[in-house]
Design a protein around this motif. Structure first.
Motif, mmCIF file in Angstrom:
data_model
loop_
_atom_site.group_PDB
_atom_site.id
_atom_site.type_symbol
_atom_site.label_atom_id
_atom_site.label_comp_id
_atom_site.label_asym_id
_atom_site.label_seq_id
_atom_site.Cartn_x
_atom_site.Cartn_y
_atom_site.Cartn_z
ATOM 1 N N ARG A 155 9.845 -10.755 4.292
ATOM 2 C CA ARG A 155 9.780 -9.466 3.601
ATOM 3 C C ARG A 155 8.791 -8.542 4.303
ATOM 4 N N VAL A 156 8.932 -7.249 4.018
ATOM 5 C CA VAL A 156 8.016 -6.219 4.508
ATOM 6 C C VAL A 156 7.445 -5.508 3.285
ATOM 7 N N LEU A 157 6.112 -5.520 3.167
ATOM 8 C CA LEU A 157 5.446 -4.948 1.993
ATOM 9 C C LEU A 157 4.960 -3.537 2.332
ATOM 10 N N PRO A 158 5.483 -2.506 1.653
ATOM 11 C CA PRO A 158 5.125 -1.127 1.992
ATOM 12 C C PRO A 158 3.628 -0.847 1.895
ATOM 13 N N GLN A 159 2.996 -1.291 0.815
ATOM 14 C CA GLN A 159 1.564 -1.012 0.649
ATOM 15 C C GLN A 159 0.948 -2.014 -0.335
ATOM 16 N N VAL A 160 -0.160 -2.626 0.064
ATOM 17 C CA VAL A 160 -0.854 -3.579 -0.802
ATOM 18 C C VAL A 160 -2.358 -3.420 -0.608
ATOM 19 N N ILE A 161 -3.125 -3.894 -1.587
ATOM 20 C CA ILE A 161 -4.573 -3.970 -1.454
ATOM 21 C C ILE A 161 -4.911 -5.361 -0.935
ATOM 22 N N TYR A 162 -5.551 -5.419 0.214
ATOM 23 C CA TYR A 162 -5.878 -6.704 0.820
ATOM 24 C C TYR A 162 -7.270 -6.612 1.425
ATOM 25 N N ALA A 163 -8.080 -7.632 1.181
ATOM 26 C CA ALA A 163 -9.480 -7.628 1.637
ATOM 27 C C ALA A 163 -10.181 -6.357 1.162
ATOM 28 N N ASN A 164 -9.857 -5.947 -0.092
ATOM 29 C CA ASN A 164 -10.464 -4.774 -0.743
ATOM 30 C C ASN A 164 -10.149 -3.459 -0.038
ATOM 31 N N LYS A 165 -9.114 -3.454 0.784
ATOM 32 C CA LYS A 165 -8.698 -2.224 1.462
ATOM 33 C C LYS A 165 -7.187 -2.103 1.379
ATOM 34 N N THR A 166 -6.691 -0.873 1.517
ATOM 35 C CA THR A 166 -5.254 -0.635 1.447
ATOM 36 C C THR A 166 -4.617 -0.879 2.806
ATOM 37 N N MET A 167 -3.603 -1.732 2.826
ATOM 38 C CA MET A 167 -2.834 -1.992 4.044
ATOM 39 C C MET A 167 -1.373 -1.653 3.782
ATOM 40 N N SER A 168 -0.727 -1.093 4.785
ATOM 41 C CA SER A 168 0.682 -0.729 4.664
ATOM 42 C C SER A 168 1.522 -1.540 5.647
ATOM 43 N N ASN A 169 2.771 -1.772 5.263
ATOM 44 C CA ASN A 169 3.761 -2.418 6.139
ATOM 45 C C ASN A 169 3.354 -3.810 6.604
ATOM 46 N N LEU A 170 2.787 -4.605 5.686
ATOM 47 C CA LEU A 170 2.543 -6.009 6.004
ATOM 48 C C LEU A 170 3.879 -6.731 6.142
ATOM 49 N N VAL A 171 3.945 -7.619 7.116
ATOM 50 C CA VAL A 171 5.155 -8.392 7.361
ATOM 51 C C VAL A 171 4.883 -9.856 7.042
ATOM 52 N N GLU A 172 5.693 -10.443 6.158
ATOM 53 C CA GLU A 172 5.593 -11.872 5.866
ATOM 54 C C GLU A 172 6.582 -12.629 6.742
ATOM 55 N N VAL A 173 6.067 -13.615 7.482
ATOM 56 C CA VAL A 173 6.890 -14.382 8.416
ATOM 57 C C VAL A 173 6.768 -15.866 8.101
#
Length: 243
Positions: A163-181
């Motif tokens: 999956r491709v995640l458009p926007q998530v909070i990760y490590a207390n910061k906003t990240m966009s377009n994370l890719v799960e492989v």
């Protein structure tokens, strides 16, 4: 009674009115698309976007390793690992990363190894401890598949974008377009070998979990996922930036 007379228009051919209407519609659509195109144009990401780009970039991970031994209580090991870009290879797009480790927050970092992460033929390749693995290919979309062990003389292991995640909070910061492989998965009632990673643009792998365990197969425990021996190790990003 006052009569209402129709308004007389100049006599023009039907083709003239059709052409005029066409120009009006095209002008209207162009004005709408030009004003809104910036909002609706999707961004296209490629493998190069998922590489660290600059010297001094670092990622810090909380690492948890669980070890299982037959007929013994599982043991847990916790430590912190830092991956930092120290150089760029001469003839390839990519980076050389030094890996440091410490067991406690206030301890000193100790270098434990290095890895090379490069872009070859639009594929992200990791080289570490004489192992060469392909961790991402184009296109960046759900369902893309490739051979994780492309450069090794071993059996093929199929990797896939889950999956491709458009926007998530990760490590207390906003990240966009994370890719799960899912880099590989070999699962049965007797064992599990699986590795899952998340990659973020400009930072590469920000989470990974690798399981290599064997299950109990005697008596009533068969098929219940009771681990006899093996390891499960998880890397979870807790900080990142540039020195």
């Amino acid at each position: 009674m006052q009569k209402i007379y129709p308004i007389k228009c100049p006599k023009l051919s039907d083709s003239y009115w059709i052409r005029g209407l066409h120009v009006l519609v095209v002008s209207f659509l162009y004005s709408c698309s030009s004003s809104d195109s910036a909002d609706f144009k999707p961004s296209t990401l490629v493998t190069k976007d998922y590489l660290m780009q600059e010297k001094g970039q670092f990622c810090i991970f909380s690492v948890r390793q669980i070890s299982y031994l037959l007929n013994q209580k599982a043991t847990e090991t916790l430590f912190i690992e830092k991956h930092i870009v120290i150089d760029h290879p001469v003839d390839n797009e990519g980076v050389l990363i030094a890996i440091f480790r410490k067991n406690q927050e206030n301890a000193s970092w100790i270098e434990t190894g290095r890895k090379l992460v490069v872009l070859q033929n639009s594929k992200i390749i990791e080289i570490q401890s004489n192992q060469t693995q392909c961790i991402l290919v184009n296109p960046i979309e759900v369902g893309t598949q490739w051979n994780f062990q492309l450069y090794n003389q071993t059996k093929a292991q199929q990797a896939q974008i889950i999956r491709v995640l458009p926007q998530v909070i990760y490590a207390n910061k906003t990240m966009s377009n994370l890719v799960e492989v899912e880099l590989f998965k070999d699962s049965s009632a007797l064992s599990l070998q699986k590795k899952q990673v998340f990659l973020a643009p400009n930072w590469g792998v920000v989470f990974s979990k690798e399981s290599n365990v064997s299950y109990c197969y005697e008596g009533n425990c068969l098929g219940k996922g009771q681990i006899n021996y093996g390891t499960v190790i998880t890397y979870d990003l807790i900080d990142y930036g540039k020195e």
